[in-house]
Design an enzyme around this catalytic site. Structure first.
Site, mmCIF file in Angstrom:
data_model
loop_
_atom_site.group_PDB
_atom_site.id
_atom_site.type_symbol
_atom_site.label_atom_id
_atom_site.label_comp_id
_atom_site.label_asym_id
_atom_site.label_seq_id
_atom_site.Cartn_x
_atom_site.Cartn_y
_atom_site.Cartn_z
ATOM 1 N N HIS A 92 0.481 -1.253 -0.118
ATOM 2 C CA HIS A 92 0.159 0.118 0.255
ATOM 3 C C HIS A 92 0.762 1.125 -0.016
ATOM 4 C CE1 HIS A 92 -2.999 -2.488 1.321
ATOM 5 N NE2 HIS A 92 -4.726 -1.649 1.545
ATOM 6 N N ASN A 141 8.342 -4.310 4.179
ATOM 7 C CA ASN A 141 6.129 -4.407 4.425
ATOM 8 C C ASN A 141 5.935 -4.337 5.813
ATOM 9 O OD1 ASN A 141 3.837 -3.068 2.730
ATOM 10 N ND2 ASN A 141 3.332 -5.176 2.484
#
Length: 306
Positions: free
Chosen positions: A151, A183
């Site tokens: 994201h 991440n």
């Protein structure tokens, strides 16, 4: 007896004047028929200027009232390439690399508070069908690649409504990120840090995106090399950035800028070690961040007084 030549000139003049006024009226009618309504306002639909929500792909459209887009983009657009507006964030999509150029968010305490009406587990990663199929990334591109769908606008930043968090799962908001050690760990720590800033500032503005930075190789020359994944050749950025501005209740502004390599990073590495001058990101990304704020108006950059 009026000469025929004079009569002819008068006739041509009458035709010309009549044509002018007919054309003028047709033009007015055409302009009226060529208007589109956006947020209750009439905007001329120009060729080559497709309108997405409240933002045109070529030029930002911001009402003088308090719309969500105008709140998010209060301090300027970093760039104007393929701008897309969602309910709670705005992004610019890189059609060649199938990832965003930048994603902009405006956060307050209310945006990050726990909300029992919002359930992230109900969200699915979804291709953005508003993007032409030639330039669209797919879930199949990430499958088996070894990279996470990372994201840019973090899901945890958008807890006001279920629709808001669901929109963060559009693949236009994603870029390939190393999962373990990045991440799910160091990048996640940076996202949490940005959310914590809402306890210090009334408003937090965050711009996030990918970078493709050069590296010197064995021949002594600099090269920009990056992997691509899937049938749609989604680019794997070498680095990611975040540029954040905190706005205090008295209007004081402070900025933080980070660049992280897209690789496994030790949890012991402090976030401060990834702080960089914001202009280095601007040069590398080809973007101008918060260009409506003169740098002299910032009280601090990366914790240091201007």
């Amino acid at each position: 007896m009026v000469p025929k030549r004079v009569v002819r000139i008068v006739q041509l003049g009458i035709v010309g004047v009549t044509g002018y006024y007919v054309g003028l009226n047709k033009n007015k009618i055409g302009l009226l028929n060529n208007l589109v309504e956006v947020d209750g306002k009439k905007i001329r639909n120009m060729p080559g200027l497709p309108i997405f929500g409240t933002v045109s792909a070529a030029t930002p459209y911001i009402e003088t009232g308090s719309t969500r887009v105008s709140q998010i983009m209060k301090y300027g657009f970093p760039g104007l390439d393929n701008v897309r507006s969602f309910d709670d964030f705005v992004l610019s999509y890189d059609r060649r690399n199938r990832v965003p150029h930048w994603v902009f968010e405006h956060l307050t305490k209310a945006h990050i508070e726990k909300n029992d009406q919002v359930d992230r587990s109900k969200c699915d990663f979804t291709p953005d069908e508003s993007i032409h199929p030639f330039f669209r990334s797919q879930n199949s591109d990430y499958k088996g690649s070894g990279f996470d769908r990372g994201h840019m606008a973090a899901a945890g930043n958008h807890r006001l409504a279920q629709k808001h968090v669901e929109q963060t799962f559009y693949l236009t908001n994603m870029a390939p990120q190393v999962g373990e050690g990045f991440n799910r760990h160091s990048w996640n720590r940076l996202e949490k840090h940005v959310r914590k800033l809402t306890k210090v500032y009334v408003n937090v503005y965050c711009c996030t995106g990918p970078l493709y930075l050069p590296r010197k190789e064995s021949d002594g020359k600099l090269y920009v090399r990056y992997q691509v994944i899937g049938a749609n050749t989604v680019a794997v950025p070498t680095h990611f950035y975040k540029v954040v501005v905190g706005e205090a209740s008295d209007g004081t502004l402070e900025m933080e800028a980070y660049v992280m390599p897209n690789q496994k990073i030790s949890d012991e590495t402090p976030l401060s070690s990834f702080m960089v001058p914001p202009e280095t990101i601007e040069r590398a990304a080809g973007l101008l961040f918060f260009d409506k704020i003169h740098r002299t108006k910032l009280n601090k950059i990366n914790g240091r007084k201007i």
